[in-house]
Design a protein around this motif. Structure first.
Motif, mmCIF file in Angstrom:
data_model
loop_
_atom_site.group_PDB
_atom_site.id
_atom_site.type_symbol
_atom_site.label_atom_id
_atom_site.label_comp_id
_atom_site.label_asym_id
_atom_site.label_seq_id
_atom_site.Cartn_x
_atom_site.Cartn_y
_atom_site.Cartn_z
ATOM 1 N N THR A 1 0.860 -1.161 0.018
ATOM 2 C CA THR A 1 -0.022 0.067 0.000
ATOM 3 C C THR A 1 0.786 1.163 0.171
ATOM 4 O O THR A 1 0.333 2.257 -0.807
ATOM 5 C CB THR A 1 -1.056 -0.022 1.030
ATOM 6 O OG1 THR A 1 -1.699 -1.215 1.138
ATOM 7 C CG2 THR A 1 -1.814 1.260 1.246
ATOM 8 N N PRO A 2 1.923 1.420 0.669
ATOM 9 C CA PRO A 2 2.623 2.690 0.712
ATOM 10 C C PRO A 2 3.413 3.068 -0.615
ATOM 11 O O PRO A 2 3.376 4.270 -1.153
ATOM 12 C CB PRO A 2 3.740 2.265 1.951
ATOM 13 C CG PRO A 2 3.365 1.242 2.540
ATOM 14 C CD PRO A 2 2.437 0.308 1.875
ATOM 15 N N LEU A 3 3.536 2.187 -1.543
ATOM 16 C CA LEU A 3 4.292 2.219 -2.764
ATOM 17 C C LEU A 3 3.008 2.580 -3.679
ATOM 18 O O LEU A 3 3.330 3.766 -4.358
ATOM 19 C CB LEU A 3 4.941 1.080 -3.315
ATOM 20 C CG LEU A 3 6.186 0.606 -2.547
ATOM 21 C CD1 LEU A 3 6.796 -0.492 -3.321
ATOM 22 C CD2 LEU A 3 7.159 1.735 -2.514
ATOM 23 N N VAL B 1 2.875 6.247 -5.447
ATOM 24 C CA VAL B 1 2.816 6.348 -6.712
ATOM 25 C C VAL B 1 1.350 7.371 -7.450
ATOM 26 O O VAL B 1 1.435 8.181 -8.226
ATOM 27 C CB VAL B 1 3.005 5.345 -7.489
ATOM 28 C CG1 VAL B 1 2.815 5.366 -9.033
ATOM 29 C CG2 VAL B 1 4.574 4.623 -7.308
ATOM 30 N N GLY B 2 0.578 6.782 -6.984
ATOM 31 C CA GLY B 2 -0.844 7.374 -7.158
ATOM 32 C C GLY B 2 -1.004 8.831 -6.646
ATOM 33 O O GLY B 2 -1.496 9.628 -7.517
ATOM 34 N N ALA B 3 -0.449 9.166 -5.507
ATOM 35 C CA ALA B 3 -0.297 10.693 -5.086
ATOM 36 C C ALA B 3 0.811 11.247 -6.170
ATOM 37 O O ALA B 3 0.340 12.469 -6.371
ATOM 38 C CB ALA B 3 0.092 11.018 -3.712
ATOM 39 N N THR C 1 11.997 10.430 1.072
ATOM 40 C CA THR C 1 11.207 9.202 1.297
ATOM 41 C C THR C 1 10.341 8.871 -0.095
ATOM 42 O O THR C 1 10.023 7.835 -0.621
ATOM 43 C CB THR C 1 10.296 9.284 2.519
ATOM 44 O OG1 THR C 1 10.983 9.703 3.524
ATOM 45 C CG2 THR C 1 9.523 8.063 2.732
ATOM 46 N N VAL C 2 9.852 10.104 -0.760
ATOM 47 C CA VAL C 2 8.918 9.852 -1.757
ATOM 48 C C VAL C 2 9.686 9.391 -3.208
ATOM 49 O O VAL C 2 9.441 8.429 -3.588
ATOM 50 C CB VAL C 2 8.273 11.297 -2.067
ATOM 51 C CG1 VAL C 2 7.735 11.258 -3.575
ATOM 52 C CG2 VAL C 2 7.455 11.584 -1.112
ATOM 53 N N ARG C 3 10.978 10.086 -3.170
ATOM 54 C CA ARG C 3 12.125 9.709 -4.277
ATOM 55 C C ARG C 3 12.355 7.880 -3.914
ATOM 56 O O ARG C 3 12.430 7.230 -4.939
ATOM 57 C CB ARG C 3 13.134 10.304 -3.963
ATOM 58 C CG ARG C 3 13.394 11.509 -4.629
ATOM 59 C CD ARG C 3 14.786 12.411 -4.724
ATOM 60 N NE ARG C 3 14.493 13.758 -4.960
ATOM 61 C CZ ARG C 3 14.468 14.657 -4.151
ATOM 62 N NH1 ARG C 3 14.453 14.543 -2.645
ATOM 63 N NH2 ARG C 3 14.295 15.870 -4.598
ATOM 64 N N TYR C 4 12.425 7.684 -2.649
ATOM 65 C CA TYR C 4 13.003 6.318 -2.204
ATOM 66 C C TYR C 4 11.694 5.358 -2.750
ATOM 67 O O TYR C 4 12.143 4.123 -3.437
ATOM 68 C CB TYR C 4 13.379 6.052 -0.843
ATOM 69 C CG TYR C 4 13.486 4.834 -0.655
ATOM 70 C CD1 TYR C 4 14.732 4.046 -0.668
ATOM 71 C CD2 TYR C 4 12.307 3.851 0.296
ATOM 72 C CE1 TYR C 4 14.532 2.620 -0.272
ATOM 73 C CE2 TYR C 4 12.365 2.659 0.612
ATOM 74 C CZ TYR C 4 13.646 1.968 0.349
ATOM 75 O OH TYR C 4 13.659 0.485 0.662
ATOM 76 N N ARG C 5 10.550 5.563 -2.435
ATOM 77 C CA ARG C 5 9.423 4.780 -2.775
ATOM 78 C C ARG C 5 9.255 4.794 -4.179
ATOM 79 O O ARG C 5 8.745 3.614 -4.705
ATOM 80 C CB ARG C 5 8.040 5.551 -1.879
ATOM 81 C CG ARG C 5 8.211 5.158 -0.538
ATOM 82 C CD ARG C 5 6.863 5.556 -0.079
ATOM 83 N NE ARG C 5 6.644 5.283 1.378
ATOM 84 C CZ ARG C 5 5.621 5.829 2.406
ATOM 85 N NH1 ARG C 5 4.775 6.237 1.810
ATOM 86 N NH2 ARG C 5 6.018 5.658 3.710
ATOM 87 N N LEU C 6 9.530 5.970 -4.961
ATOM 88 C CA LEU C 6 9.233 5.807 -6.400
ATOM 89 C C LEU C 6 10.262 4.905 -7.126
ATOM 90 O O LEU C 6 9.841 4.117 -8.025
ATOM 91 C CB LEU C 6 9.498 7.198 -7.035
ATOM 92 C CG LEU C 6 8.187 8.244 -6.790
ATOM 93 C CD1 LEU C 6 8.652 9.757 -7.164
ATOM 94 C CD2 LEU C 6 7.040 8.015 -7.085
#
Length: 73
Positions: free
Chosen positions: A7-9, A13-15, A36-41
């Protein structure tokens, strides 16, 4: 593959796509640090094979997420 990654990924990405690929707006909306956003992307790109930061792959990913959302309704 992105849904299976967690779910976090998927939410990140959705946001990111909903905010027009703005890293800072995504971070503010999700109450995260931009790194953190860069890492998740990057993790999402590894999981599904589509890079959300590349404009052509981002379009494909956005269509896939929209269709995925419609399929769950």
């Amino acid at each position: 593959p992105l849904r299976e990654a967690g779910t976090p990924l998927l939410a990140t990405v959705g946001a990111y796509l909903d905010f027009g690929a703005s890293l800072e707006a995504t971070a503010r909306a999700l109450y995260l640090h931009p790194n953190t956003v860069r890492y998740r992307l990057r993790k999402a790109a590894d999981a599904c094979g589509l890079d959300p930061t590349d404009h052509r792959e981002r379009f494909t990913l956005h269509v896939a997420l929209i269709l995925g959302r419609l399929a769950t309704v």
